[in-house]
Design a protein around this motif. Structure first.
Motif, PDB file in Angstrom:
ATOM      1  N   ARG A  27       0.234   4.858  -1.919  1.00  0.00           N
ATOM      2  CA  ARG A  27       0.721   5.847  -1.310  1.00  0.00           C
ATOM      3  C   ARG A  27       2.171   5.805  -1.412  1.00  0.00           C
ATOM      4  NH1 ARG A  27       1.425   7.112   4.964  1.00  0.00           N
ATOM      5  NH2 ARG A  27       1.858   9.266   4.966  1.00  0.00           N
ATOM      6  N   TRP A  28       2.937   7.082  -2.044  1.00  0.00           N
ATOM      7  CA  TRP A  28       4.338   7.072  -2.613  1.00  0.00           C
ATOM      8  C   TRP A  28       4.902   7.992  -1.403  1.00  0.00           C
ATOM      9  CZ3 TRP A  28       5.911   3.952  -5.895  1.00  0.00           C
ATOM     10  CH2 TRP A  28       4.829   3.294  -6.971  1.00  0.00           C
ATOM     11  N   GLY A  29       6.394   7.438  -1.221  1.00  0.00           N
ATOM     12  CA  GLY A  29       7.084   8.374  -0.324  1.00  0.00           C
ATOM     13  C   GLY A  29       8.363   8.278  -0.886  1.00  0.00           C
ATOM     14  N   TRP A  42       4.255  12.167  -0.980  1.00  0.00           N
ATOM     15  CA  TRP A  42       3.985  12.856  -2.341  1.00  0.00           C
ATOM     16  C   TRP A  42       3.213  12.495  -3.057  1.00  0.00           C
ATOM     17  CZ3 TRP A  42       5.425  12.403  -7.564  1.00  0.00           C
ATOM     18  CH2 TRP A  42       5.548  13.563  -8.289  1.00  0.00           C
ATOM     19  N   THR A  43       2.385  13.147  -3.882  1.00  0.00           N
ATOM     20  CA  THR A  43       1.697  12.969  -5.260  1.00  0.00           C
ATOM     21  C   THR A  43       2.104  13.763  -6.441  1.00  0.00           C
ATOM     22  OG1 THR A  43      -0.198  14.398  -4.602  1.00  0.00           O
ATOM     23  CG2 THR A  43      -0.481  12.478  -3.492  1.00  0.00           C
ATOM     24  N   HIS A  44       1.808  12.989  -7.370  1.00  0.00           N
ATOM     25  CA  HIS A  44       2.304  13.838  -8.703  1.00  0.00           C
ATOM     26  C   HIS A  44       1.835  15.163  -8.783  1.00  0.00           C
ATOM     27  CE1 HIS A  44      -1.378  11.774 -10.106  1.00  0.00           C
ATOM     28  NE2 HIS A  44      -1.488  12.561 -11.448  1.00  0.00           N
ATOM     29  N   GLU A  45       0.822  15.717  -8.386  1.00  0.00           N
ATOM     30  CA  GLU A  45       0.258  17.074  -8.608  1.00  0.00           C
ATOM     31  C   GLU A  45       1.199  18.116  -7.725  1.00  0.00           C
ATOM     32  OE1 GLU A  45      -2.169  15.263  -6.837  1.00  0.00           O
ATOM     33  OE2 GLU A  45      -2.896  14.067  -8.597  1.00  0.00           O
ATOM     34  N   GLU A  46       2.058  17.487  -6.693  1.00  0.00           N
ATOM     35  CA  GLU A  46       2.676  18.628  -5.996  1.00  0.00           C
ATOM     36  C   GLU A  46       4.119  18.945  -6.332  1.00  0.00           C
ATOM     37  OE1 GLU A  46       0.910  16.905  -1.785  1.00  0.00           O
ATOM     38  OE2 GLU A  46       2.578  15.842  -2.382  1.00  0.00           O
ATOM     39  N   ARG A  72       0.838  -1.258  -0.071  1.00  0.00           N
ATOM     40  CA  ARG A  72       0.028   0.044  -0.046  1.00  0.00           C
ATOM     41  C   ARG A  72       0.673   1.137   0.072  1.00  0.00           C
ATOM     42  NH1 ARG A  72      -2.634   3.506  -1.255  1.00  0.00           N
ATOM     43  NH2 ARG A  72      -4.084   4.690   0.078  1.00  0.00           N
ATOM     44  N   THR A  73       1.905   1.303   0.720  1.00  0.00           N
ATOM     45  CA  THR A  73       2.642   2.486   1.071  1.00  0.00           C
ATOM     46  C   THR A  73       4.258   1.955   0.653  1.00  0.00           C
ATOM     47  OG1 THR A  73       1.691   3.394   2.857  1.00  0.00           O
ATOM     48  CG2 THR A  73       3.606   4.131   2.823  1.00  0.00           C
ATOM     49  N   ILE A  74       4.713   2.730  -0.445  1.00  0.00           N
ATOM     50  CA  ILE A  74       5.766   2.372  -1.169  1.00  0.00           C
ATOM     51  C   ILE A  74       6.844   3.444  -0.958  1.00  0.00           C
ATOM     52  CG2 ILE A  74       6.955   1.561  -3.292  1.00  0.00           C
ATOM     53  CD1 ILE A  74       4.322   0.392  -4.051  1.00  0.00           C
TER      54      ILE A  74
END
Length: 194
Positions: free
Chosen positions: A74-76, A90-94, A50-52
């Motif tokens: 969920r990306w870290g 972090w998400t790709h819009e940030e 889930r969290t990578i």
């Protein structure tokens, strides 16, 4: 081989492999990176996570960014603070910062990710060997992270191109083997570390 020769050997190998990686055409790099993303998406470790924790490609490392828009995960990503890596969501819009090494990283105010939340770490590497050991950049950031008690049991996948997946690397007594290594043609999980 004494310790000085051992270190010189690692420095030479690191330099050669980075040069080989950077000599790829942009088209070849993109094609191989896309194949790595495809292989990774079929990996059990990836599918169950889930969290990578991942990385932003630097100096033509395999580029995993096409995966970052996948909201199932969920990306870290790391921020270098002193001698340690600190993980932030972090998400790709940030927006991103560029650190002193020239590497992209999340903004300081991005939410932190604690070890207990993490299901998988995708580890950038100069090379990996058939036993799961990696050759990094020499800063020791991932060595320190992966040997600390709260991170020791986290599933890890070293990400390299085929030419950097080698029979054997010089290993130090503090090196931690990765649980798996993935290239554009190979996904190997090492049962003795899993």
């Amino acid at each position: 081989m004494d310790k000085v020769d051992h270190q010189k050997s690692k420095v030479r190998l690191r330099r050669t492999l980075i040069k080989t990686r950077q000599s790829m055409s942009v088209g070849e790099w993109r094609e191989k990176s896309d194949r790595i993303c495809t292989v990774l998406q079929s990996s059990t470790l990836f599918l169950q996570a889930r969290t990578i924790l991942a990385y932003f490609s630097f100096r033509q490392e395999p580029d995993l960014s096409p995966l970052f828009a996948n909201t199932h995960h969920r990306w870290g990503f790391p921020r270098c603070i002193g001698q340690s890596l600190h993980w932030h969501g972090w998400t790709h819009e940030e927006s991103l910062n560029i650190n002193t090494y020239g590497i992209k990283e999340p903004l300081p105010q991005a939410p932190t990710i604690d070890p207990e939340e993490v299901d998988l770490i995708l580890v950038p590497s100069v090379a990996c060997d058939y036993r799961g050991y990696r050759l990094g950049y020499g800063g020791g950031y991932y060595d320190r992270l992966l040997s600390s008690p709260e991170w020791l049991t986290k599933p890890t996948i070293g990400i390299v191109f085929d030419f950097a997946y080698l029979p054997q690397l010089p290993v130090e007594n503090w090196d931690q083997p990765l649980q798996a290594v993935l290239t554009e043609t190979t996904n190997v999980i090492y049962p003795e570390t899993g």
